[in-house]
Motif scaffolding. Sequence first.
Motif, PDB file in Angstrom:
ATOM      1  N   ALA B 126       0.837  -1.204   0.000  1.00  0.00           N
ATOM      2  CA  ALA B 126       0.000   0.000   0.000  1.00  0.00           C
ATOM      3  C   ALA B 126       0.871   1.254   0.000  1.00  0.00           C
ATOM      4  CB  ALA B 126      -0.926  -0.013   1.213  1.00  0.00           C
ATOM      5  N   LEU B 127       1.962   1.231   0.759  1.00  0.00           N
ATOM      6  CA  LEU B 127       2.850   2.398   0.784  1.00  0.00           C
ATOM      7  C   LEU B 127       3.474   2.641  -0.592  1.00  0.00           C
ATOM      8  CD1 LEU B 127       4.625   1.897   4.245  1.00  0.00           C
ATOM      9  CD2 LEU B 127       2.731   3.424   3.675  1.00  0.00           C
ATOM     10  N   VAL B 128       3.839   1.550  -1.266  1.00  0.00           N
ATOM     11  CA  VAL B 128       4.369   1.686  -2.632  1.00  0.00           C
ATOM     12  C   VAL B 128       3.281   2.243  -3.552  1.00  0.00           C
ATOM     13  CG1 VAL B 128       5.272   0.429  -4.627  1.00  0.00           C
ATOM     14  CG2 VAL B 128       6.066  -0.142  -2.320  1.00  0.00           C
ATOM     15  N   ASP B 129       2.069   1.715  -3.418  1.00  0.00           N
ATOM     16  CA  ASP B 129       0.968   2.142  -4.292  1.00  0.00           C
ATOM     17  C   ASP B 129       0.665   3.631  -4.111  1.00  0.00           C
ATOM     18  OD1 ASP B 129       0.742  -0.401  -5.298  1.00  0.00           O
ATOM     19  OD2 ASP B 129      -0.956  -0.966  -4.034  1.00  0.00           O
ATOM     20  N   VAL B 130       0.576   4.073  -2.852  1.00  0.00           N
ATOM     21  CA  VAL B 130       0.212   5.487  -2.643  1.00  0.00           C
ATOM     22  C   VAL B 130       1.369   6.396  -3.062  1.00  0.00           C
ATOM     23  CG1 VAL B 130      -1.536   5.032  -0.893  1.00  0.00           C
ATOM     24  CG2 VAL B 130       0.832   5.450  -0.172  1.00  0.00           C
ATOM     25  N   THR B 131       2.595   5.913  -2.913  1.00  0.00           N
ATOM     26  CA  THR B 131       3.748   6.693  -3.377  1.00  0.00           C
ATOM     27  C   THR B 131       3.711   6.838  -4.898  1.00  0.00           C
ATOM     28  OG1 THR B 131       5.121   6.083  -1.499  1.00  0.00           O
ATOM     29  CG2 THR B 131       6.276   6.719  -3.518  1.00  0.00           C
ATOM     30  N   ASP B 161      13.188   1.341   1.668  1.00  0.00           N
ATOM     31  CA  ASP B 161      13.716   2.612   2.192  1.00  0.00           C
ATOM     32  C   ASP B 161      14.343   3.439   1.077  1.00  0.00           C
ATOM     33  OD1 ASP B 161      15.543   0.535   2.081  1.00  0.00           O
ATOM     34  OD2 ASP B 161      16.741   1.239   3.764  1.00  0.00           O
ATOM     35  N   SER B 162      14.664   2.800  -0.057  1.00  0.00           N
ATOM     36  CA  SER B 162      15.195   3.574  -1.175  1.00  0.00           C
ATOM     37  C   SER B 162      14.102   3.954  -2.175  1.00  0.00           C
ATOM     38  CB  SER B 162      16.294   2.775  -1.889  1.00  0.00           C
ATOM     39  OG  SER B 162      15.744   1.584  -2.414  1.00  0.00           O
ATOM     40  N   VAL B 163      12.883   3.507  -1.928  1.00  0.00           N
ATOM     41  CA  VAL B 163      11.766   3.787  -2.838  1.00  0.00           C
ATOM     42  C   VAL B 163      10.828   4.839  -2.243  1.00  0.00           C
ATOM     43  CG1 VAL B 163       9.749   2.755  -3.969  1.00  0.00           C
ATOM     44  CG2 VAL B 163      11.872   1.452  -3.787  1.00  0.00           C
ATOM     45  N   LEU B 164      10.602   4.735  -0.928  1.00  0.00           N
ATOM     46  CA  LEU B 164       9.658   5.624  -0.258  1.00  0.00           C
ATOM     47  C   LEU B 164      10.385   6.878   0.227  1.00  0.00           C
ATOM     48  CD1 LEU B 164       7.966   2.855   1.927  1.00  0.00           C
ATOM     49  CD2 LEU B 164       7.206   3.684  -0.306  1.00  0.00           C
ATOM     50  N   ALA B 165       9.647   7.997   0.290  1.00  0.00           N
ATOM     51  CA  ALA B 165      10.217   9.247   0.820  1.00  0.00           C
ATOM     52  C   ALA B 165      10.028   9.246   2.334  1.00  0.00           C
ATOM     53  CB  ALA B 165       9.526  10.445   0.180  1.00  0.00           C
ATOM     54  N   LEU B 166      11.080   8.844   3.046  1.00  0.00           N
ATOM     55  CA  LEU B 166      10.978   8.622   4.490  1.00  0.00           C
ATOM     56  C   LEU B 166      11.597   9.787   5.271  1.00  0.00           C
ATOM     57  CD1 LEU B 166      11.975   4.824   4.676  1.00  0.00           C
ATOM     58  CD2 LEU B 166       9.686   5.825   4.491  1.00  0.00           C
ATOM     59  N   PHE B 167      10.928  10.171   6.342  1.00  0.00           N
ATOM     60  CA  PHE B 167      11.410  11.224   7.241  1.00  0.00           C
ATOM     61  C   PHE B 167      11.209  10.737   8.663  1.00  0.00           C
ATOM     62  CE2 PHE B 167      10.267  13.068   3.270  1.00  0.00           C
ATOM     63  CZ  PHE B 167      11.205  14.064   3.034  1.00  0.00           C
ATOM     64  N   ASP B 168      12.029  11.282   9.590  1.00  0.00           N
ATOM     65  CA  ASP B 168      11.928  10.728  10.941  1.00  0.00           C
ATOM     66  C   ASP B 168      10.954  11.480  11.841  1.00  0.00           C
ATOM     67  OD1 ASP B 168      13.508  12.928  11.119  1.00  0.00           O
ATOM     68  OD2 ASP B 168      15.157  11.967  12.191  1.00  0.00           O
ATOM     69  N   THR B 169      10.556  12.702  11.429  1.00  0.00           N
ATOM     70  CA  THR B 169       9.511  13.404  12.184  1.00  0.00           C
ATOM     71  C   THR B 169       8.624  14.155  11.195  1.00  0.00           C
ATOM     72  OG1 THR B 169      10.745  15.472  12.413  1.00  0.00           O
ATOM     73  CG2 THR B 169      11.064  13.824  14.157  1.00  0.00           C
ATOM     74  N   VAL B 170       7.428  14.519  11.661  1.00  0.00           N
ATOM     75  CA  VAL B 170       6.519  15.307  10.818  1.00  0.00           C
ATOM     76  C   VAL B 170       7.171  16.655  10.481  1.00  0.00           C
ATOM     77  CG1 VAL B 170       4.294  16.503  10.782  1.00  0.00           C
ATOM     78  CG2 VAL B 170       4.433  14.155  11.636  1.00  0.00           C
ATOM     79  N   GLU B 171       7.861  17.257  11.459  1.00  0.00           N
ATOM     80  CA  GLU B 171       8.506  18.558  11.223  1.00  0.00           C
ATOM     81  C   GLU B 171       9.549  18.450  10.112  1.00  0.00           C
ATOM     82  OE1 GLU B 171       7.892  17.305  14.270  1.00  0.00           O
ATOM     83  OE2 GLU B 171       6.263  18.706  14.714  1.00  0.00           O
TER      84      GLU B 171
END
Lengths: 154, 178
Positions: B126-131, B161-171
């Motif tokens: 689902a994360l891949v699909d929405v990305t 982790d190399s496909v999704l745009a990952l961040f460690d906090t909302v800020e």
Amino acid sequence: MRRPLQLALPADPVTPSVVRQRLREWLAAWSWPADQLDDIVLAVSEAVSNSVEHAYLHQPSGMVEVRGGIETTPHRQHRVMIIVRDHGCWRAPPSDHENRRRGIPLMRAYMDSVTIGQPPDDPIGTWVVLRSKAIPLSHDALGDSDGNMTCADD
Amino acid sequence: MAEPPSCWPNILSLALPLSLADMATYRVLFEVRYGAGVHESDVGDPNSVFDAQGPPAEQVVRIDTARVVHDRAKALVVTVAGEIDLLTVKRLCFAVSAGFDQLGDDEILIVDLTGVTFLGSPGLQALVDVTNAARRRREPLRIVVDQNRPVIRPIQITGLDSVLALFDTVEHAMQPTS
């Protein structure tokens, strides 16, 4: 709770969450370390999800069975052995189905060994035999020797 | 063993060591099972057969969407707490899809997974699909994951982790990227 784990549930989308909850309780009763517990729960959930999604696509929906036991290794360590079994048709992983392609690598990454095949007593069903990494369990966790079960190898 | 035409023979094989009365119990349970919801039987001990209604999806996962402003950046944040699995993954997809539809011109969409306690392969897909859907819409989609092991580990193991745009906090997810 220190009995072999034995569950039989319908192949329903809610079943993986029920299995996870039961498996967590069962492993907690063995004082299984938290990180390894999470790994086992994820791997078994993937196997159950596969059965729910794919086993009964072309026939009336049936059951998913989960059985688990604790094995003692020759080095006096312990591992969890879980068998996830359905009685639906085994199908080769479809090439357009990403879930399945990720589910099996996840199971293999989280467990020591994963064997997917057909049970000897069922010519059409599928079972997945998962063995966790072996860990030393404290004497306290093991308790009485008769609580230390070996999963029947059938 | 002959090929079972349905799951009836499975029930019988489970019930083999049992008496006819037990098998009648299984028959009732079988009918109940397929009438509504999920029921569980401990096949090793027929005396402990009991119903265990599976939890409804809204109890397994909780999803809230809210607008957040931080340092003049604006975001629509979809906050997910609980388990993302076969049962709940559609709720995540619906929430993100609805988020896209509500997105203002100067807003970015953020999916906050720091409260997720379980993430299996349906959730990863689902994360891949929405990305991918976000890319097609040319909308930024950013996913917040911290070192929460049940979330970050399956993402790393599957190489996402190399496909999704990952961040460690909302800020951090709200800061403009080059």
